[in-house]
Design a protein around this motif. Sequence first.
Motif, PDB file in Angstrom:
ATOM      1  N   PRO A  65      30.039  29.338  61.890  1.00  0.00           N
ATOM      2  CA  PRO A  65      30.678  30.567  61.623  1.00  0.00           C
ATOM      3  C   PRO A  65      31.760  30.434  60.739  1.00  0.00           C
ATOM      4  O   PRO A  65      32.421  29.514  60.472  1.00  0.00           O
ATOM      5  CB  PRO A  65      31.151  30.949  63.036  1.00  0.00           C
ATOM      6  N   PHE A  66      32.085  31.450  59.867  1.00  0.00           N
ATOM      7  CA  PHE A  66      32.929  31.450  58.847  1.00  0.00           C
ATOM      8  C   PHE A  66      33.797  32.994  58.785  1.00  0.00           C
ATOM      9  O   PHE A  66      33.056  34.140  59.297  1.00  0.00           O
ATOM     10  CB  PHE A  66      32.528  31.047  57.573  1.00  0.00           C
ATOM     11  N   SER A  67      34.853  32.801  58.318  1.00  0.00           N
ATOM     12  CA  SER A  67      35.634  34.161  58.274  1.00  0.00           C
ATOM     13  C   SER A  67      35.381  35.042  56.678  1.00  0.00           C
ATOM     14  O   SER A  67      35.392  34.355  55.832  1.00  0.00           O
ATOM     15  CB  SER A  67      37.075  33.955  58.359  1.00  0.00           C
ATOM     16  N   TYR A  68      34.667  36.229  56.818  1.00  0.00           N
ATOM     17  CA  TYR A  68      34.448  37.035  55.656  1.00  0.00           C
ATOM     18  C   TYR A  68      35.755  37.281  54.776  1.00  0.00           C
ATOM     19  O   TYR A  68      35.824  36.958  53.725  1.00  0.00           O
ATOM     20  CB  TYR A  68      33.909  38.155  55.855  1.00  0.00           C
ATOM     21  N   LYS A  69      36.808  37.552  55.685  1.00  0.00           N
ATOM     22  CA  LYS A  69      38.021  37.882  54.806  1.00  0.00           C
ATOM     23  C   LYS A  69      38.491  36.451  54.161  1.00  0.00           C
ATOM     24  O   LYS A  69      38.986  36.628  53.134  1.00  0.00           O
ATOM     25  CB  LYS A  69      39.082  38.347  55.883  1.00  0.00           C
ATOM     26  N   GLY A  70      38.504  35.471  54.920  1.00  0.00           N
ATOM     27  CA  GLY A  70      38.879  34.164  54.440  1.00  0.00           C
ATOM     28  C   GLY A  70      38.171  33.847  53.268  1.00  0.00           C
ATOM     29  O   GLY A  70      38.938  33.321  52.240  1.00  0.00           O
ATOM     30  N   GLU A  71      36.861  33.818  53.166  1.00  0.00           N
ATOM     31  CA  GLU A  71      35.890  33.549  52.011  1.00  0.00           C
ATOM     32  C   GLU A  71      36.368  34.384  50.678  1.00  0.00           C
ATOM     33  O   GLU A  71      36.331  33.947  49.620  1.00  0.00           O
ATOM     34  CB  GLU A  71      34.439  33.717  52.430  1.00  0.00           C
ATOM     35  N   ALA A  72      36.284  35.919  51.281  1.00  0.00           N
ATOM     36  CA  ALA A  72      36.706  36.662  49.856  1.00  0.00           C
ATOM     37  C   ALA A  72      38.108  36.378  49.169  1.00  0.00           C
ATOM     38  O   ALA A  72      38.095  36.269  48.367  1.00  0.00           O
ATOM     39  CB  ALA A  72      36.861  38.274  50.596  1.00  0.00           C
ATOM     40  N   ALA A  73      39.101  36.006  50.342  1.00  0.00           N
ATOM     41  CA  ALA A  73      40.432  35.874  49.792  1.00  0.00           C
ATOM     42  C   ALA A  73      40.413  34.448  49.034  1.00  0.00           C
ATOM     43  O   ALA A  73      41.001  34.334  47.700  1.00  0.00           O
ATOM     44  CB  ALA A  73      41.314  35.655  50.794  1.00  0.00           C
ATOM     45  N   SER A  74      39.655  33.342  49.490  1.00  0.00           N
ATOM     46  CA  SER A  74      39.671  32.380  48.635  1.00  0.00           C
ATOM     47  C   SER A  74      38.792  32.055  47.492  1.00  0.00           C
ATOM     48  O   SER A  74      39.475  31.893  46.314  1.00  0.00           O
ATOM     49  CB  SER A  74      38.723  31.477  49.548  1.00  0.00           C
ATOM     50  N   ALA A  75      37.961  33.134  47.199  1.00  0.00           N
ATOM     51  CA  ALA A  75      36.873  33.342  46.207  1.00  0.00           C
ATOM     52  C   ALA A  75      37.945  34.394  45.221  1.00  0.00           C
ATOM     53  O   ALA A  75      37.883  33.883  43.881  1.00  0.00           O
ATOM     54  CB  ALA A  75      35.899  34.249  46.158  1.00  0.00           C
ATOM     55  N   LEU A  76      38.776  35.150  45.633  1.00  0.00           N
ATOM     56  CA  LEU A  76      39.902  35.822  44.966  1.00  0.00           C
ATOM     57  C   LEU A  76      40.712  34.774  44.003  1.00  0.00           C
ATOM     58  O   LEU A  76      40.814  35.144  42.736  1.00  0.00           O
ATOM     59  CB  LEU A  76      40.201  37.028  45.424  1.00  0.00           C
ATOM     60  N   VAL A  77      41.274  33.925  44.992  1.00  0.00           N
ATOM     61  CA  VAL A  77      42.237  33.327  44.316  1.00  0.00           C
ATOM     62  C   VAL A  77      41.718  32.288  43.378  1.00  0.00           C
ATOM     63  O   VAL A  77      42.190  32.136  42.289  1.00  0.00           O
ATOM     64  CB  VAL A  77      42.966  32.428  45.400  1.00  0.00           C
ATOM     65  N   LEU A  78      40.493  31.807  43.796  1.00  0.00           N
ATOM     66  CA  LEU A  78      39.945  30.767  42.856  1.00  0.00           C
ATOM     67  C   LEU A  78      39.512  31.343  41.548  1.00  0.00           C
ATOM     68  O   LEU A  78      39.768  30.686  40.352  1.00  0.00           O
ATOM     69  CB  LEU A  78      38.819  30.017  43.575  1.00  0.00           C
ATOM     70  N   GLY A  79      38.810  32.495  41.631  1.00  0.00           N
ATOM     71  CA  GLY A  79      38.455  33.310  40.564  1.00  0.00           C
ATOM     72  C   GLY A  79      39.693  33.681  39.379  1.00  0.00           C
ATOM     73  O   GLY A  79      39.505  33.517  38.336  1.00  0.00           O
ATOM     74  N   THR A  80      40.818  34.237  40.259  1.00  0.00           N
ATOM     75  CA  THR A  80      41.974  34.455  39.310  1.00  0.00           C
ATOM     76  C   THR A  80      42.393  33.425  38.701  1.00  0.00           C
ATOM     77  O   THR A  80      42.938  33.344  37.560  1.00  0.00           O
ATOM     78  CB  THR A  80      43.021  34.958  40.081  1.00  0.00           C
ATOM     79  N   GLY A  81      42.418  32.078  39.336  1.00  0.00           N
ATOM     80  CA  GLY A  81      42.836  30.939  38.650  1.00  0.00           C
ATOM     81  C   GLY A  81      42.226  30.483  37.614  1.00  0.00           C
ATOM     82  O   GLY A  81      42.718  30.141  36.231  1.00  0.00           O
TER      83      GLY A  81
END
Length: 145
Positions: A65-81
């Motif tokens: 199991p994983f957190s959808y919000k955590g995955e979305a936030a992580s993807a946003l931060v990594l993509g922005t970087g």
Amino acid sequence: MNNVQFSERQISAFSHEYKIRRKRQMLRFFCATALTLVSCRVAYRGMLGRKYIPNMFQLNYKPPPFSYKGEAASALVLGTGLATGGLTMMVFGGCWIADISTFPEFSYKLKRLMGQESDSSQLPMDTETSQIVNQLEQLLNNDKK
């Protein structure tokens, strides 16, 4: 004696201010490159952490199991970087190639590229150039009297 003619660009390339200016442009580009490389490394590590490799006798079709919000936030931060690093590399690299250090220089070169000549007296000058310009203006003012 040899009559060696130097262009304005060659003369300004020998000045101390020009060398400092080019070094500053180089450091900006290298810092942007370092930001991009760090962002790529963090994104790569983030992708490796998400890979599901089951151990012996574990189901391979049922991911943990994983957190959808955590995955979305992580993807946003990594993509922005990654996007920010790539954009800053492109901007600072282009400015380094075109020898642009300030916004007025950028607007002047862009206007010149578009075919509009603007007044270059508003651009900042190094000390040697400003001394020469002042001496020429004094000579011209003395001739008029």
